[in-house]
Design a protein around this motif. Structure first.
Motif, PDB file in Angstrom:
ATOM      1  N   VAL A 274       2.259  14.663 -32.976  1.00 59.39           N
ATOM      2  CA  VAL A 274       3.294  15.768 -33.105  1.00 59.39           C
ATOM      3  C   VAL A 274       4.629  15.191 -32.345  1.00 59.39           C
ATOM      4  O   VAL A 274       4.651  14.309 -31.438  1.00 59.39           O
ATOM      5  CB  VAL A 274       2.692  16.814 -32.149  1.00 59.39           C
ATOM      6  CG1 VAL A 274       3.690  18.012 -32.315  1.00 59.39           C
ATOM      7  CG2 VAL A 274       1.476  17.257 -32.581  1.00 59.39           C
TER       8      VAL A 274
ATOM      9  N   PHE B 168       7.595  17.037 -30.922  1.00 59.94           N
ATOM     10  CA  PHE B 168       7.889  18.363 -30.292  1.00 59.94           C
ATOM     11  C   PHE B 168       9.589  18.701 -30.535  1.00 59.94           C
ATOM     12  O   PHE B 168      10.081  17.702 -30.700  1.00 59.94           O
ATOM     13  CB  PHE B 168       7.499  18.548 -29.114  1.00 59.94           C
ATOM     14  CG  PHE B 168       5.838  18.481 -28.794  1.00 59.94           C
ATOM     15  CD1 PHE B 168       5.104  19.877 -29.008  1.00 59.94           C
ATOM     16  CD2 PHE B 168       5.191  17.436 -28.486  1.00 59.94           C
ATOM     17  CE1 PHE B 168       4.006  19.562 -28.937  1.00 59.94           C
ATOM     18  CE2 PHE B 168       3.956  17.188 -28.240  1.00 59.94           C
ATOM     19  CZ  PHE B 168       3.118  18.469 -28.690  1.00 59.94           C
TER      20      PHE B 168
ATOM     21  N   SER C  12      11.344  20.022 -28.068  1.00 63.04           N
ATOM     22  CA  SER C  12      11.929  19.106 -26.998  1.00 63.04           C
ATOM     23  C   SER C  12      11.417  17.978 -26.847  1.00 63.04           C
ATOM     24  O   SER C  12      10.050  17.814 -26.975  1.00 63.04           O
ATOM     25  CB  SER C  12      12.042  20.235 -25.613  1.00 63.04           C
ATOM     26  OG  SER C  12      10.397  20.122 -25.423  1.00 63.04           O
TER      27      SER C  12
ATOM     28  N   SER D 101       9.903  16.123 -24.753  1.00 69.93           N
ATOM     29  CA  SER D 101       8.915  16.016 -24.022  1.00 69.93           C
ATOM     30  C   SER D 101       8.323  14.699 -23.576  1.00 69.93           C
ATOM     31  O   SER D 101       7.084  14.298 -23.673  1.00 69.93           O
ATOM     32  CB  SER D 101       7.552  16.995 -24.631  1.00 69.93           C
ATOM     33  OG  SER D 101       7.462  16.379 -25.830  1.00 69.93           O
ATOM     34  N   LEU D 102       9.391  13.860 -23.228  1.00 69.06           N
ATOM     35  CA  LEU D 102       8.816  12.509 -22.607  1.00 69.06           C
ATOM     36  C   LEU D 102       8.844  12.753 -21.306  1.00 69.06           C
ATOM     37  O   LEU D 102       9.182  13.647 -20.710  1.00 69.06           O
ATOM     38  CB  LEU D 102      10.217  11.675 -22.872  1.00 69.06           C
ATOM     39  CG  LEU D 102      10.610  11.160 -24.113  1.00 69.06           C
ATOM     40  CD1 LEU D 102      11.712  10.159 -24.030  1.00 69.06           C
ATOM     41  CD2 LEU D 102       9.565  10.883 -24.870  1.00 69.06           C
ATOM     42  N   PHE D 103       8.048  11.809 -20.680  1.00 67.95           N
ATOM     43  CA  PHE D 103       8.051  11.954 -19.147  1.00 67.95           C
ATOM     44  C   PHE D 103       9.186  11.251 -18.569  1.00 67.95           C
ATOM     45  O   PHE D 103       9.261   9.831 -18.656  1.00 67.95           O
ATOM     46  CB  PHE D 103       6.520  11.245 -18.785  1.00 67.95           C
ATOM     47  CG  PHE D 103       5.237  12.172 -19.547  1.00 67.95           C
ATOM     48  CD1 PHE D 103       5.182  13.172 -19.295  1.00 67.95           C
ATOM     49  CD2 PHE D 103       4.580  11.250 -20.429  1.00 67.95           C
ATOM     50  CE1 PHE D 103       4.202  14.062 -20.213  1.00 67.95           C
ATOM     51  CE2 PHE D 103       3.470  11.919 -21.128  1.00 67.95           C
ATOM     52  CZ  PHE D 103       3.286  13.196 -20.846  1.00 67.95           C
ATOM     53  N   PRO D 104       9.798  11.814 -17.846  1.00 68.71           N
ATOM     54  CA  PRO D 104      11.014  11.454 -17.173  1.00 68.71           C
ATOM     55  C   PRO D 104      10.790  10.407 -16.136  1.00 68.71           C
ATOM     56  O   PRO D 104      11.546   9.393 -15.864  1.00 68.71           O
ATOM     57  CB  PRO D 104      11.731  12.728 -16.469  1.00 68.71           C
ATOM     58  CG  PRO D 104      10.795  13.624 -16.326  1.00 68.71           C
ATOM     59  CD  PRO D 104       9.598  13.230 -17.503  1.00 68.71           C
ATOM     60  N   TRP D 105       9.477  10.185 -15.466  1.00 74.54           N
ATOM     61  CA  TRP D 105       9.406   9.116 -14.484  1.00 74.54           C
ATOM     62  C   TRP D 105       8.840   7.945 -15.179  1.00 74.54           C
ATOM     63  O   TRP D 105       8.598   6.788 -14.680  1.00 74.54           O
ATOM     64  CB  TRP D 105       8.318   9.612 -13.425  1.00 74.54           C
ATOM     65  CG  TRP D 105       7.032  10.211 -14.289  1.00 74.54           C
ATOM     66  CD1 TRP D 105       5.758   9.294 -14.566  1.00 74.54           C
ATOM     67  CD2 TRP D 105       6.663  11.647 -14.769  1.00 74.54           C
ATOM     68  NE1 TRP D 105       4.808  10.207 -15.168  1.00 74.54           N
ATOM     69  CE2 TRP D 105       5.587  11.420 -15.227  1.00 74.54           C
ATOM     70  CE3 TRP D 105       7.535  12.619 -14.553  1.00 74.54           C
ATOM     71  CZ2 TRP D 105       4.806  12.744 -15.615  1.00 74.54           C
ATOM     72  CZ3 TRP D 105       7.062  13.708 -14.903  1.00 74.54           C
ATOM     73  CH2 TRP D 105       5.744  13.688 -15.550  1.00 74.54           C
ATOM     74  N   MET D 106       8.629   7.886 -16.683  1.00 71.77           N
ATOM     75  CA  MET D 106       8.285   6.679 -17.165  1.00 71.77           C
ATOM     76  C   MET D 106       9.567   6.017 -17.803  1.00 71.77           C
ATOM     77  O   MET D 106      10.373   6.770 -18.435  1.00 71.77           O
ATOM     78  CB  MET D 106       7.163   6.743 -18.199  1.00 71.77           C
ATOM     79  CG  MET D 106       6.024   7.372 -17.859  1.00 71.77           C
ATOM     80  SD  MET D 106       4.832   7.457 -18.906  1.00 71.77           S
ATOM     81  CE  MET D 106       3.559   8.255 -17.882  1.00 71.77           C
TER      82      MET D 106
ATOM     83  N   LEU E  28       1.934   4.946 -23.505  1.00 73.26           N
ATOM     84  CA  LEU E  28       0.899   5.599 -23.101  1.00 73.26           C
ATOM     85  C   LEU E  28      -0.185   6.186 -24.257  1.00 73.26           C
ATOM     86  O   LEU E  28      -1.405   6.163 -24.215  1.00 73.26           O
ATOM     87  CB  LEU E  28       1.482   7.224 -22.602  1.00 73.26           C
ATOM     88  CG  LEU E  28       0.549   8.122 -21.800  1.00 73.26           C
ATOM     89  CD1 LEU E  28      -0.036   7.587 -20.607  1.00 73.26           C
ATOM     90  CD2 LEU E  28       1.366   9.152 -21.529  1.00 73.26           C
ATOM     91  N   GLY E  29       0.498   6.322 -25.459  1.00 79.12           N
ATOM     92  CA  GLY E  29      -0.346   6.696 -26.568  1.00 79.12           C
ATOM     93  C   GLY E  29      -0.871   5.429 -27.048  1.00 79.12           C
ATOM     94  O   GLY E  29      -2.049   5.647 -27.533  1.00 79.12           O
TER      95      GLY E  29
ATOM     96  N   VAL F 160      14.446   9.752 -18.195  1.00 83.60           N
ATOM     97  CA  VAL F 160      15.556  10.696 -17.522  1.00 83.60           C
ATOM     98  C   VAL F 160      16.872  10.378 -17.880  1.00 83.60           C
ATOM     99  O   VAL F 160      17.772  11.314 -17.862  1.00 83.60           O
ATOM    100  CB  VAL F 160      15.083  11.047 -16.184  1.00 83.60           C
ATOM    101  CG1 VAL F 160      15.500   9.844 -15.158  1.00 83.60           C
ATOM    102  CG2 VAL F 160      15.927  12.183 -15.754  1.00 83.60           C
TER     103      VAL F 160
ATOM    104  N   ARG G 144       7.260   7.251 -30.800  1.00 84.21           N
ATOM    105  CA  ARG G 144       5.784   7.555 -29.945  1.00 84.21           C
ATOM    106  C   ARG G 144       4.701   8.020 -30.938  1.00 84.21           C
ATOM    107  O   ARG G 144       3.547   7.722 -31.127  1.00 84.21           O
ATOM    108  CB  ARG G 144       6.000   8.490 -28.867  1.00 84.21           C
ATOM    109  CG  ARG G 144       4.617   9.075 -28.142  1.00 84.21           C
ATOM    110  CD  ARG G 144       4.884   9.856 -27.015  1.00 84.21           C
ATOM    111  NE  ARG G 144       5.564  10.987 -27.231  1.00 84.21           N
ATOM    112  CZ  ARG G 144       5.754  11.909 -26.268  1.00 84.21           C
ATOM    113  NH1 ARG G 144       5.535  11.433 -24.919  1.00 84.21           N
ATOM    114  NH2 ARG G 144       6.537  12.943 -26.566  1.00 84.21           N
TER     115      ARG G 144
ATOM    116  N   LEU H  48       1.335   5.672 -33.000  1.00 87.15           N
ATOM    117  CA  LEU H  48      -0.136   5.894 -32.892  1.00 87.15           C
ATOM    118  C   LEU H  48      -0.652   5.895 -34.397  1.00 87.15           C
ATOM    119  O   LEU H  48      -2.038   5.919 -34.476  1.00 87.15           O
ATOM    120  CB  LEU H  48      -0.323   7.610 -32.665  1.00 87.15           C
ATOM    121  CG  LEU H  48       0.136   8.188 -31.434  1.00 87.15           C
ATOM    122  CD1 LEU H  48       0.240   9.481 -31.166  1.00 87.15           C
ATOM    123  CD2 LEU H  48      -0.552   7.356 -30.356  1.00 87.15           C
TER     124      LEU H  48
END
Lengths: 340, 302
Positions: free
Chosen positions: B82, B84, B86, B88-93, B101-102, B137, B151, B155
């Protein structure tokens, strides 16, 4: 360069120094001087007014231990406490030197002689007491965090667990440390029975009391933080079919860190406040015991010395809070966190 | 003939509300072939995102079936990636870690190097080869969504689901990202379903545009086959003589199903009914001259 320093200062919450840095960097001096007057001048005036008011009122109040001490008396007491600390340290050093010489002589006479090394047993100084208090509060805070964060995460992830814990949290949260202390004392006495233990019972009792009172803000904030994670993050975790622990450590915990640290910050503040009361009753040799002993001592200096402790407690509490703010900003990844 | 990659049969979604059950979707049917790019358009609140999230397995199905590659779906999974709305990435990565991650989940047996290479390949494809180690970020929204696209493609999903992926971007960045998406997609030809508001975006990217009726009880109202050959360029598509007919067809439909009808909207109500009725007989052919002129008229105020 100047910008880097300014960023660093505002990150640490030391915003008072920013105008000075700007002034040194040669930015419009007029603006900077005005800034300095507002951020530093006004607080200084307020403090001066407070000191004046204090010394005026203190002089009017006669207690059985003499006049209520004014700012000057408190300053002097503070200096005395530092002098006592220095004197005690010199005595300690002298004691160890003497012991070493004695032992060296003994060994010189007879190389096989058994040498005894005794620890110095002088009374703890004011600085020692501050150290004990800090160590105790951090131990209690650590225990609280180790309990509160995992439970908070589980509560935040599962609304049934949250519903189960909620009444307990609501009931125990407002309980005063003074109510916990007798129970903790008895339980610690019953369970911690080793005589050659590493820790004093009074220390354990104080630390556990601190933990019991300070874990609630962390728990509630962690649960709130976990429950309010961006739905999309959880959806990404679902799409990627992350395992439970991977989800917790890679997504849930980092995403809720700002909230968790807000909770920890409140917890540490509560813990520091609770500690003084706990130390008074548990006779843990920290600042609380210092205040209590001075009160019992009842000399003409006691009130001034207690006031020194009041200011020390306040300043340390303030510093602990600032440290937590830095951590909090460090983990918030540019998200805005309240930092009042 | 190959079985469809995605088959949706009589899909239904009911939300319980205080006033009783609210049926968002009913009798939603769609078959998507392998390698097909579908755009879903409709008014906000018509349930198109709901349908997409149900395909993703992120929203429960009230009734009906969804099958991917002839197998009923069971919850969410990396076979249906998916993107999305927004990012929706992880800002700390970092950028790379977000994609990794995927990939770590999908290629558990590859070496770390192999997995990194896959991530780098797709990040290069979306033009982020030089921002691998930037923290998410620090990226702009457009760059974040590029990572989102990388991303999803990394996959190697069977179906790619895009939920208004460019809705939050300004129009320049949006056009850029449409090109990026199209370029990567041309290489991979992954079956894709994209929910969008944007008629031009739908025509530029998709093979078929599915038009949804307004909710409640939303369903597929009409389907338009997009006739432009691939590979497409924006220029070719916009200059194609059939472009305005297609566009008019879509706008007509949307106007007919506008809930807050303007007087013109009311006037075109009958037209839209015929459009809905005519879907079985004539799905893709050019519409009557009356409709085209109507479309031209629409253009002025859309």
């Amino acid at each position: 360069m100047a910008n880097k320093i300014i960023n660093f200062l505002s990150f640490c919450g030391l915003t008072w120094f920013i105008p000075f840095v700007r002034l040194c960097a040669g930015e419009n001096p007029k603006d900077q001087v005005r800034d300095i007057i507002t951020v530093i001048g006004i607080p200084i005036i307020a403090i001066l007014i407070f000191l004046g008011f204090w010394s005026f009122t203190a002089a009017q109040i006669k207690t059985s231990l003499g006049n209520l001490p004014g700012p000057v008396a408190v300053m002097e007491s503070g200096r005395t406490l530092m002098d006592e600390h220095a004197a005690e340290r010199t005595k300690e050093q002298a004691f160890y030197e003497r012991q070493e010489q004695r032992n060296a002589k003994k060994l010189a006479k007879n190389p096989g002689a058994e040498v005894k090394i005794r620890k110095y047993t002088g009374k703890p100084t004011y600085i020692d007491q501050i150290g004990t208090s800090l160590f105790t509060v951090f131990t209690g805070f650590l225990i609280a965090s180790l309990i509160a964060v995992p439970i908070g995460v589980i509560c935040g992830l599962n609304k049934y667990v949250m519903t189960a814990f909620n009444p307990l949290i609501q009931i125990f949260k407002p309980v005063s440390p003074l109510a916990w202390l007798p129970i903790v004392t008895m339980v610690v006495s019953a369970l911690y029975t080793t005589t050659d233990g590493w820790f004093e019972k009074s220390f354990i009792t104080s630390a556990i009391t601190v933990a019991l009172c300070s874990l609630w803000p962390s728990l509630i904030n962690t649960a709130l933080g976990v429950a309010s994670i961006d739905k999309d993050y959880i959806n990404v975790a679902k799409v990627l079919k992350l395992g439970f622990f991977e989800k917790i450590f890679k997504i849930v915990l980092p995403a809720s860190l700002p909230y968790i640290f807000t909770g920890l910050r409140i917890s540490l503040g509560v813990g520091w406040m609770v500690l003084i009361a706990a130390e008074m009753l548990a006779q843990n040799p920290g600042l609380g015991k210092f205040v209590w002993d001075e009160f019992q001592n009842g000399s003409s200096h006691s009130l001034a010395r207690i006031l020194v402790a009041v200011f020390t407690i306040g300043l340390i509490g303030f510093m602990l809070d600032r440290i937590m703010v830095v951590f909090q900003k460090f983990v918030s990844f540019g998200q805005d966190v309240v930092s009042a | 003939m190959k079985p469809p990659m995605l088959e949706i049969v009589n899909l239904k979604k009911v939300y319980p509300t205080k006033k009783g059950p609210f049926v968002v979707l009913e009798n939603f049917n769609l078959k998507v072939d392998d390698g097909e790019f579908i755009a879903v358009i409709g008014h906000s609140g018509c349930g198109k995102s709901t349908a997409l999230m149900m395909i993703a397995g992120l929203n429960d199905i009230s009734d009906g079936n969804i099958a991917v590659n002839s197998r009923e779906i069971d919850g969410a999974g990396p076979d249906r990636a998916v993107v999305f709305q927004s990012p929706s990435l992880f800002p700390w990565m970092t950028t790379l870690e977000n994609v990794m991650l995927g990939v770590n989940r999908v290629y558990p047996h590859g070496t770390k190097k192999q997995r990194e290479d896959i991530c780098k390949y797709y990040l290069n494809k979306v033009g982020l080869g030089s921002a691998l180690n930037k923290k998410a970020v620090d990226l702009s929204n457009g760059m974040k969504q590029r990572v989102g696209i990388a991303r999803a493609f990394a996959l190697k999903p069977r179906v790619l689901l895009l939920d208004e992926p460019f809705g939050m971007l300004d129009s320049l960045t949006r056009a850029e990202l449409q090109d990026v998406l199209l370029e990567v997609w041309n290489k991979e030809k992954i079956t894709a379903i994209m929910v969008t508001h944007d008629v031009d975006e739908a025509l530029y990217l998709s093979d078929r545009v599915v038009m949804m009726t307004s909710g409640p009880y939303a369903k597929v109202g009409d389907v338009l086959h997009v006739p432009f050959e691939r590979p497409r360029t924006r220029h070719n598509v916009n200059d194609d003589p059939r472009y305005y007919d297609c566009r008019g067809h879509l706008l007509d439909f949307l106007n007919g199903h506008d809930k807050d009808k303007t007087p013109e909207g009311l006037a075109s109500d009958d037209d839209s009914k015929t459009a809905t009725d005519s879907k079985n007989s004539n799905k893709s052919g050019p519409k009557s001259s009356h409709r085209s002129s109507h479309a031209q008229k629409e253009l002025k105020y859309v």
